[in-house]
Design a protein around this motif. Structure first.
Motif, mmCIF file in Angstrom:
data_model
loop_
_atom_site.group_PDB
_atom_site.id
_atom_site.type_symbol
_atom_site.label_atom_id
_atom_site.label_comp_id
_atom_site.label_asym_id
_atom_site.label_seq_id
_atom_site.Cartn_x
_atom_site.Cartn_y
_atom_site.Cartn_z
ATOM 1 N N MET A 1 4.335 -7.462 2.596
ATOM 2 C CA MET A 1 4.982 -7.567 1.311
ATOM 3 C C MET A 1 3.917 -7.360 0.231
ATOM 4 O O MET A 1 2.830 -7.895 0.320
ATOM 5 C CB MET A 1 5.636 -8.930 1.118
ATOM 6 C CG MET A 1 6.231 -9.080 -0.274
ATOM 7 S SD MET A 1 6.885 -10.713 -0.684
ATOM 8 C CE MET A 1 8.261 -10.814 0.409
ATOM 9 N N VAL A 2 4.291 -6.579 -0.756
ATOM 10 C CA VAL A 2 3.425 -6.347 -1.902
ATOM 11 C C VAL A 2 4.221 -6.708 -3.145
ATOM 12 O O VAL A 2 5.328 -6.210 -3.348
ATOM 13 C CB VAL A 2 2.971 -4.876 -1.983
ATOM 14 C CG1 VAL A 2 2.147 -4.637 -3.231
ATOM 15 C CG2 VAL A 2 2.199 -4.483 -0.743
ATOM 16 N N THR A 14 8.476 -5.722 -6.248
ATOM 17 C CA THR A 14 8.178 -6.198 -4.899
ATOM 18 C C THR A 14 8.651 -5.153 -3.897
ATOM 19 O O THR A 14 9.761 -4.630 -4.024
ATOM 20 C CB THR A 14 8.888 -7.540 -4.621
ATOM 21 O OG1 THR A 14 8.501 -8.481 -5.630
ATOM 22 C CG2 THR A 14 8.535 -8.081 -3.256
ATOM 23 N N VAL A 15 7.805 -4.857 -2.911
ATOM 24 C CA VAL A 15 8.119 -3.889 -1.860
ATOM 25 C C VAL A 15 7.862 -4.577 -0.520
ATOM 26 O O VAL A 15 6.800 -5.173 -0.325
ATOM 27 C CB VAL A 15 7.224 -2.635 -1.967
ATOM 28 C CG1 VAL A 15 7.572 -1.633 -0.876
ATOM 29 C CG2 VAL A 15 7.328 -2.007 -3.339
ATOM 30 N N ALA A 82 12.834 -2.737 1.297
ATOM 31 C CA ALA A 82 13.436 -3.167 0.034
ATOM 32 C C ALA A 82 12.428 -2.935 -1.076
ATOM 33 O O ALA A 82 11.230 -3.154 -0.891
ATOM 34 C CB ALA A 82 13.800 -4.641 0.092
ATOM 35 N N ILE A 83 12.928 -2.473 -2.195
ATOM 36 C CA ILE A 83 12.141 -2.390 -3.423
ATOM 37 C C ILE A 83 12.962 -3.130 -4.467
ATOM 38 O O ILE A 83 14.115 -2.785 -4.724
ATOM 39 C CB ILE A 83 11.894 -0.938 -3.861
ATOM 40 C CG1 ILE A 83 11.080 -0.199 -2.803
ATOM 41 C CG2 ILE A 83 11.186 -0.914 -5.214
ATOM 42 C CD1 ILE A 83 10.802 1.257 -3.132
ATOM 43 N N SER A 127 -1.178 0.977 3.957
ATOM 44 C CA SER A 127 -1.828 -0.328 4.024
ATOM 45 C C SER A 127 -1.434 -1.133 2.792
ATOM 46 O O SER A 127 -1.033 -0.589 1.769
ATOM 47 C CB SER A 127 -3.349 -0.165 4.057
ATOM 48 O OG SER A 127 -3.812 0.303 2.805
ATOM 49 N N THR A 128 -1.546 -2.443 2.871
ATOM 50 C CA THR A 128 -1.221 -3.305 1.750
ATOM 51 C C THR A 128 -2.045 -2.933 0.530
ATOM 52 O O THR A 128 -1.545 -2.895 -0.586
ATOM 53 C CB THR A 128 -1.456 -4.783 2.123
ATOM 54 O OG1 THR A 128 -0.636 -5.090 3.245
ATOM 55 C CG2 THR A 128 -1.110 -5.705 0.980
ATOM 56 N N ALA A 129 -3.309 -2.619 0.727
ATOM 57 C CA ALA A 129 -4.170 -2.258 -0.405
ATOM 58 C C ALA A 129 -3.677 -0.986 -1.083
ATOM 59 O O ALA A 129 -3.633 -0.905 -2.310
ATOM 60 C CB ALA A 129 -5.610 -2.073 0.067
ATOM 61 N N THR A 130 -3.278 0.012 -0.308
ATOM 62 C CA THR A 130 -2.779 1.262 -0.880
ATOM 63 C C THR A 130 -1.460 1.026 -1.603
ATOM 64 O O THR A 130 -1.253 1.515 -2.708
ATOM 65 C CB THR A 130 -2.589 2.323 0.209
ATOM 66 O OG1 THR A 130 -3.836 2.513 0.868
ATOM 67 C CG2 THR A 130 -2.116 3.631 -0.362
#
Length: 139
Positions: A1-2, A14-15, A82-83, A127-130
């Motif tokens: 989750m980001v 949120t994605v 989900a976005i 990746s979460t960072a990307t």
């Protein structure tokens, strides 16, 4: 989750990957949760073969009237995502949502936006960072 919250906190994106077996089931569960928010008001629902989207308004204790657009879809790899875009109730969240969907499109792939014909989109796993980097650039 980001999750990314814009400076000032009024806009959030949120994605995340959903675990339900369809976008429709995931969206129904999310809507059931949202209905418990203070002063919840359903605004709209749009659906397609592999995606669904609903929008609503509620009163946040911290920010007041808030509008949310919850878009769930099956990506090119078959995974459901989900976005969720939120902001002031007067804000048009479609641009923010479209940018988020398009930012997650695989390089070299044409991905229709969620607000352009409401068609399913392709999404690559990053990746979460990307993903965080892409999301933070949107708000």
């Amino acid at each position: 989750m980001v999750t990314y919250t814009a400076p000032g906190g009024q806009r959030q994106l949120t994605v995340f990957e959903v675990k339900e077996i369809s976008a429709k089931k995931s969206s129904a569960q999310a809507q059931s949760i949202a209905e418990g928010f203070k002063d919840y008001h359903f605004l709209d629902r749009l659906t397609g073969p592999e995606w669904t989207e609903f929008s609503y308004r509620y009163d946040s204790k911290k920010y007041g009237a808030t509008k949310t657009v919850d878009h769930r879809f099956r990506a090119a790899d078959g995974t459901f995502y989900a976005i969720i875009a939120s902001g002031p109730s007067s804000a048009d969240m479609s641009d923010q949502l479209t940018k988020a969907v398009n930012s997650l499109c695989p390089t070299g792939t044409r991905c229709p936006s969620s607000t352009d014909g409401r068609t399913p989109v392709a999404m690559q796993q990053r990746s979460t960072a990307t993903a965080a980097s892409a999301v933070s650039a949107l708000l």
